[in-house]
Design a protein around this motif. Structure first.
Motif, PDB file in Angstrom:
ATOM      1  N   ASP A 508      -9.297  -2.150  -1.509  1.00 43.07           N
ATOM      2  CA  ASP A 508      -8.107  -2.983  -1.665  1.00 43.07           C
ATOM      3  C   ASP A 508      -8.480  -4.458  -1.571  1.00 43.07           C
ATOM      4  O   ASP A 508      -9.334  -4.856  -0.801  1.00 43.07           O
ATOM      5  CB  ASP A 508      -7.102  -2.628  -0.567  1.00 43.07           C
ATOM      6  CG  ASP A 508      -6.708  -1.161  -0.675  1.00 43.07           C
ATOM      7  OD1 ASP A 508      -6.668  -0.665  -1.810  1.00 43.07           O
ATOM      8  OD2 ASP A 508      -6.471  -0.542   0.365  1.00 43.07           O
ATOM      9  N   ARG A 509      -7.810  -5.199  -2.363  1.00 42.02           N
ATOM     10  CA  ARG A 509      -7.930  -6.655  -2.278  1.00 42.02           C
ATOM     11  C   ARG A 509      -9.349  -7.154  -2.522  1.00 42.02           C
ATOM     12  O   ARG A 509      -9.789  -8.116  -1.905  1.00 42.02           O
ATOM     13  CB  ARG A 509      -7.466  -7.122  -0.897  1.00 42.02           C
ATOM     14  CG  ARG A 509      -5.992  -7.385  -0.835  1.00 42.02           C
ATOM     15  CD  ARG A 509      -5.686  -8.824  -1.188  1.00 42.02           C
ATOM     16  NE  ARG A 509      -4.391  -8.933  -1.857  1.00 42.02           N
ATOM     17  CZ  ARG A 509      -4.192  -9.718  -2.887  1.00 42.02           C
ATOM     18  NH1 ARG A 509      -5.144 -10.402  -3.407  1.00 42.02           N
ATOM     19  NH2 ARG A 509      -3.013  -9.803  -3.425  1.00 42.02           N
TER      20      ARG A 509
ATOM     21  N   ALA B 206       9.180  -4.746  -5.077  1.00 40.26           N
ATOM     22  CA  ALA B 206       7.745  -5.015  -5.099  1.00 40.26           C
ATOM     23  C   ALA B 206       7.537  -6.447  -5.517  1.00 40.26           C
ATOM     24  O   ALA B 206       8.169  -6.927  -6.449  1.00 40.26           O
ATOM     25  CB  ALA B 206       7.058  -4.069  -6.070  1.00 40.26           C
ATOM     26  N   ASN B 207       6.675  -7.141  -4.777  1.00 34.78           N
ATOM     27  CA  ASN B 207       6.238  -8.448  -5.254  1.00 34.78           C
ATOM     28  C   ASN B 207       4.753  -8.577  -4.961  1.00 34.78           C
ATOM     29  O   ASN B 207       4.306  -8.285  -3.856  1.00 34.78           O
ATOM     30  CB  ASN B 207       7.040  -9.576  -4.608  1.00 34.78           C
ATOM     31  CG  ASN B 207       6.801  -9.664  -3.127  1.00 34.78           C
ATOM     32  OD1 ASN B 207       7.151  -8.741  -2.407  1.00 34.78           O
ATOM     33  ND2 ASN B 207       6.201 -10.756  -2.686  1.00 34.78           N
ATOM     34  N   ASP B 208       4.039  -8.963  -5.986  1.00 39.01           N
ATOM     35  CA  ASP B 208       2.579  -8.996  -5.880  1.00 39.01           C
ATOM     36  C   ASP B 208       2.069  -7.653  -5.339  1.00 39.01           C
ATOM     37  O   ASP B 208       2.337  -6.620  -5.930  1.00 39.01           O
ATOM     38  CB  ASP B 208       2.155 -10.188  -5.006  1.00 39.01           C
ATOM     39  CG  ASP B 208       0.693 -10.560  -5.279  1.00 39.01           C
ATOM     40  OD1 ASP B 208       0.186 -10.136  -6.347  1.00 39.01           O
ATOM     41  OD2 ASP B 208       0.070 -11.235  -4.450  1.00 39.01           O
ATOM     42  N   THR B 209       1.356  -7.662  -4.197  1.00 39.98           N
ATOM     43  CA  THR B 209       0.789  -6.397  -3.732  1.00 39.98           C
ATOM     44  C   THR B 209       1.621  -5.755  -2.629  1.00 39.98           C
ATOM     45  O   THR B 209       1.206  -4.766  -2.048  1.00 39.98           O
ATOM     46  CB  THR B 209      -0.628  -6.634  -3.177  1.00 39.98           C
ATOM     47  OG1 THR B 209      -0.522  -7.520  -2.069  1.00 39.98           O
ATOM     48  CG2 THR B 209      -1.535  -7.237  -4.208  1.00 39.98           C
ATOM     49  N   HIS B 229      -0.950  -2.058  -2.567  1.00 39.77           N
ATOM     50  CA  HIS B 229      -1.960  -1.780  -3.594  1.00 39.77           C
ATOM     51  C   HIS B 229      -2.962  -2.924  -3.606  1.00 39.77           C
ATOM     52  O   HIS B 229      -2.675  -4.026  -3.137  1.00 39.77           O
ATOM     53  CB  HIS B 229      -1.299  -1.661  -4.968  1.00 39.77           C
ATOM     54  CG  HIS B 229      -0.611  -0.354  -5.175  1.00 39.77           C
ATOM     55  ND1 HIS B 229      -1.202   0.711  -5.794  1.00 39.77           N
ATOM     56  CD2 HIS B 229       0.618   0.071  -4.818  1.00 39.77           C
ATOM     57  CE1 HIS B 229      -0.372   1.730  -5.824  1.00 39.77           C
ATOM     58  NE2 HIS B 229       0.759   1.379  -5.232  1.00 39.77           N
ATOM     59  N   GLY B 230      -4.113  -2.630  -4.141  1.00 43.05           N
ATOM     60  CA  GLY B 230      -5.148  -3.651  -4.201  1.00 43.05           C
ATOM     61  C   GLY B 230      -4.725  -4.805  -5.084  1.00 43.05           C
ATOM     62  O   GLY B 230      -5.106  -5.950  -4.843  1.00 43.05           O
ATOM     63  N   GLN B 231      -3.983  -4.493  -6.089  1.00 46.32           N
ATOM     64  CA  GLN B 231      -3.499  -5.541  -6.976  1.00 46.32           C
ATOM     65  C   GLN B 231      -1.990  -5.378  -7.140  1.00 46.32           C
ATOM     66  O   GLN B 231      -1.346  -4.694  -6.373  1.00 46.32           O
ATOM     67  CB  GLN B 231      -4.228  -5.455  -8.325  1.00 46.32           C
ATOM     68  CG  GLN B 231      -5.737  -5.629  -8.158  1.00 46.32           C
ATOM     69  CD  GLN B 231      -6.470  -5.327  -9.441  1.00 46.32           C
ATOM     70  OE1 GLN B 231      -6.170  -5.907 -10.468  1.00 46.32           O
ATOM     71  NE2 GLN B 231      -7.407  -4.400  -9.380  1.00 46.32           N
ATOM     72  N   ASP B 252      -4.231  -1.454  -9.502  1.00 47.15           N
ATOM     73  CA  ASP B 252      -5.492  -0.902  -9.017  1.00 47.15           C
ATOM     74  C   ASP B 252      -5.700   0.526  -9.513  1.00 47.15           C
ATOM     75  O   ASP B 252      -6.545   1.245  -9.001  1.00 47.15           O
ATOM     76  CB  ASP B 252      -5.544  -0.955  -7.485  1.00 47.15           C
ATOM     77  CG  ASP B 252      -4.373  -0.248  -6.846  1.00 47.15           C
ATOM     78  OD1 ASP B 252      -3.526   0.280  -7.593  1.00 47.15           O
ATOM     79  OD2 ASP B 252      -4.305  -0.222  -5.608  1.00 47.15           O
ATOM     80  N   CYS B 253      -4.904   0.930 -10.485  1.00 43.30           N
ATOM     81  CA  CYS B 253      -5.029   2.240 -11.137  1.00 43.30           C
ATOM     82  C   CYS B 253      -4.608   3.382 -10.218  1.00 43.30           C
ATOM     83  O   CYS B 253      -4.908   4.533 -10.503  1.00 43.30           O
ATOM     84  CB  CYS B 253      -6.444   2.528 -11.625  1.00 43.30           C
ATOM     85  SG  CYS B 253      -7.192   1.176 -12.479  1.00 43.30           S
TER      86      CYS B 253
END
Lengths: 776, 389
Positions: A508-509, B206-209, B229-231, B252-253
């Motif tokens: 993550d990130r 949801a906003n950004d991650t 999420h990662g992204q 992040d799939c």
């Protein structure tokens, strides 16, 4: 005979010694005594003319002479012969005379002997009469002495009895004296001698008195002995003496055993207490062996001497003593050994430092070796096997510790690598990429060295001079399950697993793991797959002669795991790097007002940044991975193909805009196009080569670019800016990828999508684009 | 048991917006909004005849602009909302509006889909009201109150969540309350979902991650999953049967399933797509069936048995089970519960931005890719019977 005499007669009588001897010899011959003459005899026997031979024939001899000799010679011969005969005659006379003298003296002697014998006979007769007289006298004397003899015998018996009685009467006093002098053994032996008698005559009051006295004294003595025994201050030898005496005094053996053991226990416990203070493991074990184990052996030995191996002389009610005693001994030894073992085990567990294994192994060896003495002394005891178990447990524990040490070493190495990756970038900026292969090789070498040194340390457990190394555990399970599986295989698994964790935790990130580390680890895992694992395992198997009795992890499985880890790391590297570039592109697209942008004059800085980053990634990857294969490039890939889509393709795309039925055609064309182009897997599996890695990163970045573009609306200049940017990317990115068509296709999509999202699609001239791009 | 082939319908324009007609429970009907900057945008009403495997369409003009999001009223079949781009004076603004379909569209479309008259002169949507939020920024989506009476909608605009009350005829909308996301930088809601649980008093955005939960009564935040999420998080959906369960997907799939009572760790993570996941949907009846669409051009149907409300593969409140079926059920419980990918659908050739289950037939779903291709698929029969029996 005649001839002889004749010959002798004919020989001239010259009387030299030689001749005399010859005559003597002839005599010998005559009496058959001759030995030397035999050969002469045989040699000359056949000659009838030999005057001294037995076959002498006077006729032949005479005839021969007559024929051969002249008269004168014959005369000479005759006179010579007469001379010889004469000398022979005189010889014979001498001989006869001599013999005659001897006969005369012999006869005299015999006559003298006859006289002497007669005298002797008389004397013998006299002797026999004297003897008869003596016999008579002797019988007479013994007859008279008979009575007195019987009396003397009786008296001596009485004397003996009185002596015994005196002994008995004196016994109490004597015992008291012994007691005073502490000559216990003498007292006991005295008492023992008297005991039966006293017992037998106890119905007589006087004896009973003595007996009672003795009893009282002996009780006191026993009391004292017990006291002495209880005090425990005395040495083992004293003690055993004590016990022996007490046994002789019919003390109950069981009680004695117990007391003996209790006493021994207190001493052993002080030994154990002394042990607890010891800090060094070797000294600890040494002291344990020298003090505790040897005392224990001593106790066992003296105990056995006292209770078990006693000659069954006494009629003590001792049928069961050895059995009972042995049982007690076993229980005692087990209990003491348990205390000792728990102490040892606790001490061994404290031995955590993995630096020098030899110390521990030596200590264990000593420990184990000394217990064998106990085994010899006490054959059925469980102590040695328990000791072996402790050694086995220690070995197991050791393997665990080594595994932990290896793991922490690995993590430390990784931390160092991480720092090395971070540090030069801060300091000089350009050293970091150059040292990547060095870091890898040093990391891999140091891990390998560490494994080897650990293996060497562990190998000490199986050294030939170590007593426990021939135990079945150390021959089999220790090698295969312990060293190979628990240590080596687990470590390799740990390496793979920790590598995989880098992918997960950092997922993550963007993660905190530097991408270079991911790349490095991926290469490390790949190296493990190709060679290192096989090497390590072969090394282990050889060093430890592992016999795979129990199932073990196959090399192939481990290699598979390593490869999987390598793959995952590389994939993650691609993802992370792709994400970094993606984020740049995304921000650049999202934050701009594309409708109201100005006419493009430059390539946007972010694109240059993307190309720069891609280049540095390319360099970084090439340090660790091989080039890989790519499809053949066209001669001028950067320009020619790009012009295709910006020229002809775009026209077909935008041309329909001016006709009413446009939309269908556009879609149709683009679908046809897609029908023939391969589907692009953005996050497709990455191969272990540079081109594949960089291709993956570029794919991710461009796909992000595409998706971002589709979310925006563009003005005329927005589209043109994207055109410029894409052209720039095209110029530089094609060289990194395996199939340049891929870049074309994605950039084509981006420009196409931008055109779709454009309010006023008026594409820029290709030539202008190129000018701008070349200007940079 | 051969499964029916997927049915494909091509739109002339690019499209992102897809919804099923929520209030319709008999006909299988999907609404698709197109994206075109050059032509008038349309809403395609796509009817699917399950028995004959035939698609019939009718087209309504949506002249206001290209459609980014579409949502159908749960109460009135004819009412829907859109978020659309309006370009004026080289400015692009995204607005929300409530529309009513003209009453005649149904008869017209069914007579002849290829009627030239029909296609040349498509009917217009009737504007009921604007969800006027020019002061609040660009609308990213409009959400109807689930299972409500069609009187409440929420619109997400930049960093505001606005709760609107509609009048009886839906011709007028007033903001009843609003919440604003405060923080550093330009915060922007990318997606949202109105929870059907807790009396419809909760909203997830949801906003950004990050994923945030809101209590609509107080318009205050109730939970926040930072770095869900990662992204970027692209979409959310509530499990219709388990009130605390939420699915999310993103760049992040990954697809993640959350229990909002414990937001530190996702309950489950799927990582099957190879690019951004744009849409995630629970099946309305059988929540183990999860549909995801991604820009890797794939649609994946997963069977998330382990976190479903029907852990044994069939409805718990199924009363009319005979004894024989009970035995059958017992056999099934012995099988290990394993989450699995049921199927990967590769009919699309461009990024799939929307997937949606039919509101009428729980075994049927549609997916829409950017190139305007709508694909209607069914849950494989074997699985369907496995779940039902």
């Amino acid at each position: 005979m005649d001839g002889d005499i004749c010959a002798t007669a004919t020989t001239p009588p010259d009387s030299d010694p030689a001749r005399k001897r010859r005559v003597h010899g002839m005599l010998k011959l005559y009496y058959g005594l001759n030995e030397e003459g035999k050969t002469v005899d045989q040699a000359e026997s056949m000659n009838p003319c030999d005057i001294n031979g037995t076959h002498f024939d006077p006729e032949v001899y005479l005839n021969k002479f007559r024929r051969e000799c002249s008269l004168g010679e014959l005369m000479d011969q005759e006179s010579c012969m007469v001379k010889q005969i004469r000398s022979l005659d005189s010889d014979m006379q001498t001989l006869v005379y001599e013999n005659y003298n001897k006969f005369i003296s012999a006869t005299d002697t015999i006559r003298k002997m006859k006289n002497d014998f007669k005298k002797m006979e008389d004397e013998m007769d006299c002797l026999s009469t004297n003897m008869a007289a003596i016999t008579e006298f002797s019988a007479h004397i013994s007859g008279t002495l008979q009575d007195q003899h019987a009396q003397i015998t009786k008296l001596s018996g009485v004397h003996n009895l009185l002596r015994k009685l005196q002994f008995l009467f004196e016994l109490p006093a004597r015992l008291n004296k012994c007691l005073e002098l502490q000559a216990y053994s003498q007292a006991v032996s005295s008492h023992r001698r008297a005991r039966c008698v006293l017992q037998q005559y106890s119905h007589m009051p006087s004896f009973r008195g003595i007996q009672d006295d003795c009893h009282a004294i002996m009780d006191k003595l026993a009391q004292e002995l017990r006291q002495k025994f209880r005090d425990g201050g005395s040495s083992a030898k004293d003690l055993s003496e004590c016990v022996e005496l007490l046994l002789q005094l019919d003390e109950p053996a069981e009680e004695l055993c117990d007391k003996f053991l209790i006493h021994a226990q207190s001493r052993l416990e002080t030994n154990l207490r002394g042990l607890e203070a010891e800090t060094d493991i070797l000294e600890f074990i040494d002291r344990g062996c020298n003090e505790f184990v040897s005392s224990l052996c001593l106790v066992i030995a003296s105990y056995q001497e006292l209770f078990v191996n006693r000659p069954q002389e006494g009629n003590l009610a001792s049928k069961n003593i050895p059995q009972m005693a042995i049982g007690k001994l076993h229980a005692f030894v087990d209990a003491m050994a348990t205390c000792y073992f728990s102490l040892v085990e606790r001490r061994i567990q404290e031995e955590k430092s993995v630096g020098d294994n030899s110390l521990l192994v030596r200590a264990l060896d000593r420990f184990h070796r000394r217990l064998q003495a106990v085994a010899k002394l006490l054959p059925g005891s469980a102590v040695p096997s328990q000791g072996t178990e402790i050694v086995v447990r220690a070995a197991r524990e050791r393997i665990k510790q080594y595994l932990a040490a290896l793991q922490s070493f690995y993590l430390d190495s990784l931390r160092d690598v991480r720092q090395a990756l971070a540090a030069p970038r801060l300091a000089t900026g350009k050293d970091a990429p150059a040292s990547l292969p060095e870091l890898l090789s040093s990391l891999s070498a140091s891990i390998l060295n560490q494994i080897k040194s650990v293996l060497a340390s562990v190998h000490l457990f199986t050294a030939k001079d170590i007593t426990f190394s021939n135990k079945p555990y150390f021959k089999g399970e220790f090698c295969s399950q312990g060293v190979r599986e628990s240590l080596v295989v687990n470590f390799i698994k740990f390496v793979c697993q920790s590598s995989r964790q880098f992918c997960e935790s950092a997922g993550d990130r963007g993660g905190s793991t530097p991408p270079a580390l991911l790349l490095l680890l991926s290469r490390l895992c790949l190296d493990y797959e190709t060679s290192t694992i096989t090497y390590i395992l072969t090394l282990t198997d050889e060093q430890f002669l592992v016999q795979h009795r129990s199932p073990v992890t196959a090399v192939a499985a481990l290699c598979g795991e390593a490869r999987e880890a390598a793959q995952k790391l590389l994939k993650h590297y691609v993802k992370v790097q792709g994400l970094i570039i993606s984020q740049m592109l995304r921000k650049s697209v999202e934050t701009r007002d594309w409708v109201n942008t100005i006419e493009p004059r430059n390539v946007r800085a972010v694109m240059k940044r993307v190309v720069e980053d891609t280049t540095s990634i390319d360099v970084q990857v090439s340090l660790l991975y091989e080039e890989g294969t790519r499809k053949a490039h066209s001669s001028d890939s950067s320009k020619r193909t790009f012009s295709v889509y910006s020229g002809s393709r775009q026209q077909t795309r935008y041309a329909p805009s001016y006709t009413p039925s446009a939309a269908m055609d556009t879609n149709f064309l683009s679908n046809i196009h897609k029908l023939f182009s391969e589907r692009i897997d953005i996050f497709s599996p990455v191969e272990f080569n540079k081109v594949s890695v960089v291709t993956g990163i570029i794919k991710i970045s461009l796909k992000t670019f595409l998706e971002c573009v589709r979310l925006r609306t563009f003005g005329r200049y927005g589209l043109q800016q994207i055109q410029v940017d894409c052209n720039y990317l095209q110029m530089y990115l094609w060289r990194f990828v395996s199939d340049e068509n891929l870049v074309h296709f994605l950039l084509d999509e981006i420009v196409g999508s931008t055109a779709h999202r454009c309010l006023d699609p008026a594409p820029m001239e290709q030539s202008v684009i190129e000018v701008i791009c070349e200007r940079g | 048991m051969e499964d029916d082939a997927p049915v494909i319908y091509g739109l002339e324009f690019q499209a992102r917006a897809l919804t099923s007609q929520t209030a319709e429970s008999d006909a299988i009907r999907f609404l698709v909004g197109t994206q075109s900057l050059k032509f008038d945008n349309q809403i395609h009403i796509i009817d699917f005849d399950d028995e004959n495997n035939i698609i019939s369409k009718s087209v309504l003009q949506h002249q206001a602009g290209e459609i980014w999001h579409i949502s159908a009223s749960p109460a009135d079949k004819a009412v829907l909302t859109t978020c659309y781009n309006k370009t004026s004076e080289s400015r692009v603004v995204t607005c929300g509006a409530v529309w009513r379909m003209p009453p005649e569209w149904e008869s017209g479309s069914h007579e002849s889909p290829d009627d030239p008259h029909n296609s040349h002169n498509p009917q217009n949507l009737e504007l009921l009201c604007h969800l006027d939020n020019s002061s609040h920024g660009n609308a990213s989506c409009v959400l109807w109150e689930p299972m409500g009476d069609g009187k409440h909608v929420i619109s997400l605009a930049d960093n505001h969540a606005l709760l609107w009350d509609l009048t009886e005829s839906s011709t007028q909308a007033t903001i009843s309350s609003s919440a604003t996301l405060e923080g550093k930088g330009q915060l922007k809601f990318t997606a949202g979902k109105w929870s059907p649980h807790h009396n419809c008093t909760q909203l997830a955005t949801a906003n950004d991650t990050a994923i945030r939960g809101w209590d609509l009564r107080t318009m205050s935040q109730i939970y926040c999953i930072e770095n869900a999420h990662g992204q970027l998080v692209r979409d959310l959906d509530f499990n219709p049967n388990k009130q605390y369960y939420l699915a999310s997907c993103g760049d992040d799939c990954k697809v993640k399933f959350w229990d909002v009572r414990n937001i530190n760790e996702p309950v489950k993570t799927l990582e099957e797509h190879s690019h951004w996941v744009w849409s995630v949907r629970f099946n309305h009846s059988h929540d183990q069936l999860v549909l995801t669409g991604s820009s890797d051009s794939r649609v994946i149907l997963s069977n998330m048995v382990s976190i479903s409300s029907e852990p044994f593969g069939h409805l718990v409140d199924d009363d009319d089970l005979s004894d024989g079926e009970d035995n059958h059920q017992d056999e099934k419980t012995q099988e290990p519960l394993q989450d699995s990918i049921i199927s990967t659908y590769e009919e699309h050739e461009d990024s799939v931005y929307a997937v949606e289950w039919s509101s009428a037939d729980p075994w049927l779903f549609a997916s829409l890719s950017y190139d305007g291709r709508l694909v209607i698929n069914r849950v494989p029969r074997a699985l369907k019977y496995h779940i039902l029996l």
